[in-house]
Scaffold this active site. Structure first.
Site, PDB file in Angstrom:
ATOM      1  N   TYR A 187      -6.407   7.337  -0.057  1.00 30.37           N
ATOM      2  CA  TYR A 187      -7.513   7.414  -0.388  1.00 30.37           C
ATOM      3  C   TYR A 187      -7.891   9.516  -0.043  1.00 30.37           C
ATOM      4  O   TYR A 187      -7.808   9.496   1.393  1.00 30.37           O
ATOM      5  CB  TYR A 187      -8.475   7.655  -0.757  1.00 30.37           C
ATOM      6  CG  TYR A 187      -9.910   8.233  -1.827  1.00 30.37           C
ATOM      7  CD1 TYR A 187     -10.102   8.668  -3.068  1.00 30.37           C
ATOM      8  CD2 TYR A 187     -11.085   9.170  -0.801  1.00 30.37           C
ATOM      9  CE1 TYR A 187     -10.913   9.655  -3.411  1.00 30.37           C
ATOM     10  CE2 TYR A 187     -11.375   9.519  -1.344  1.00 30.37           C
ATOM     11  CZ  TYR A 187     -11.415  10.091  -2.694  1.00 30.37           C
ATOM     12  OH  TYR A 187     -12.755  10.952  -2.756  1.00 30.37           O
ATOM     13  N   GLU A 235       1.036  -1.522   0.215  1.00 30.51           N
ATOM     14  CA  GLU A 235       0.503  -0.385  -0.013  1.00 30.51           C
ATOM     15  C   GLU A 235       0.894   0.904  -0.059  1.00 30.51           C
ATOM     16  O   GLU A 235       1.616   1.350   0.773  1.00 30.51           O
ATOM     17  CB  GLU A 235      -0.848   0.403   0.935  1.00 30.51           C
ATOM     18  CG  GLU A 235      -1.686   1.241   1.364  1.00 30.51           C
ATOM     19  CD  GLU A 235      -2.096   1.249   2.640  1.00 30.51           C
ATOM     20  OE1 GLU A 235      -3.641   0.452   2.914  1.00 30.51           O
ATOM     21  OE2 GLU A 235      -1.925   2.292   3.265  1.00 30.51           O
TER      22      GLU A 235
END
Length: 296
Positions: free
Chosen positions: A53, A21
């Site tokens: 996000y 990630e």
């Protein structure tokens, strides 16, 4: 490796999958660090890459810019995160459409966290839960949708309610879950068992945070539900005055955590890289050098 559906990867892999990630960088130097981390990890052949996000206008732009940059550098499958906090439904729809234009077909559907010390309040024109977000995403295209799971429990819930909510997400169309960071393999196994007892079937990937600096001890202690087990923390504190030794102990403790969750049946490990590569590389190399290795 050409991009593949993540559910197919989880089903066809000969061992636990490995993914990373990243977060959207805030400036050009950060972009170079991100791309450098990706380049360093590419020889390890991650099964997919995910990007977090930002819910504000400026941070959303950074998210999509980062996704575009990564798409230009790798053919590996990519997950785009999406939250509903602070956004109207139309904002969320536009974000889904932006992912579709970028060729992103996997979305991690999240509620998003409120500011620290505050309770979640839905946008007056927005969605109210991650379950609603799953339903919306599935209604707008051929997306593979993942959700979050909480081994140590969500701070606003109970362990039993967490399992019920995770099942509701699956019934809404979610096809996989990725956990928040945790440091207790038993907590992961117990969470999966509660979910399976309710009839849940989707794979639950273990989210792994490498530990390399002493400041992480206090940072994780301040996160509700994400503290370290006492023995785990004690080993780190015993070497906190020696940065090199601390890093070595942290890497080995997290490597052992990975071994334990693999033994408990975790279908994959996702590393929260903080846009760096070395610690993830070190942990993965140790795992692949043992009998319980990830696929090479």
């Amino acid at each position: 490796m050409p991009a593949e559906n993540i559910i197919d990867l989880l089903a066809s892999s000969t061992g636990p999958t490995f993914s990373v990630e990243f977060f959207p960088p805030s400036d050009d130097a950060g972009v170079q660090q991100l791309l450098g981390a990706l380049e360093a990890l590419q020889p390890l052949e991650p099964d997919w890459v995910s990007v977090t996000y930002g819910a504000t206008g400026a941070s959303r732009y950074k998210t999509f810019s980062a996704v575009g940059a990564l798409r230009g550098q790798t053919a590996t499958s990519l997950i785009g995160h999406l939250t509903i906090a602070g956004q109207s439904k139309s904002d969320v729809v536009r974000a889904i459409e932006a992912y579709e234009r970028l060729g992103v077909t996997h979305i991690l559907a999240l509620r998003g966290d409120p500011p620290r010390g505050e309770s979640f309040v839905p946008h007056p024109e927005g969605l109210t839960s991650a379950t609603e977000l799953v339903t919306l995403i599935k209604s707008l295209g051929d997306f593979t949708v993942g959700v979050a799971a909480f081994p140590d429990g969500h701070p606003e819930s109970t362990l039993e309610l967490d399992a019920e909510i995770l099942l509701a997400k699956e019934r809404a169309g979610a096809e996989f879950a990725i956990t928040q960071l945790f440091f207790d393999a038993d907590a992961y196994a117990a969470m999966v068992a509660r979910f399976r007892a309710l009839g849940g079937t989707m794979p639950i990937i273990a989210g792994i945070m490498p530990i390399t600096v002493p400041s992480q001890i206090e940072r994780f202690a301040s996160l509700s539900g994400s503290g370290m087990p006492a023995a785990f923390e004690a080993q780190l504190r015993s070497v906190a005055d020696d940065r090199a030794r601390f890093r070595e102990v942290g890497i080995e403790l997290v490597t052992d955590l990975c071994r334990q969750v693999i033994a408990a049946g975790a279908p994959g490990l996702q590393f929260f890289t903080l846009n760096r590569s070395t610690a993830t590389h070190d942990i993965l190399s140790r795992l692949r050098s043992t009998a319980d290795a990830l696929p090479a």
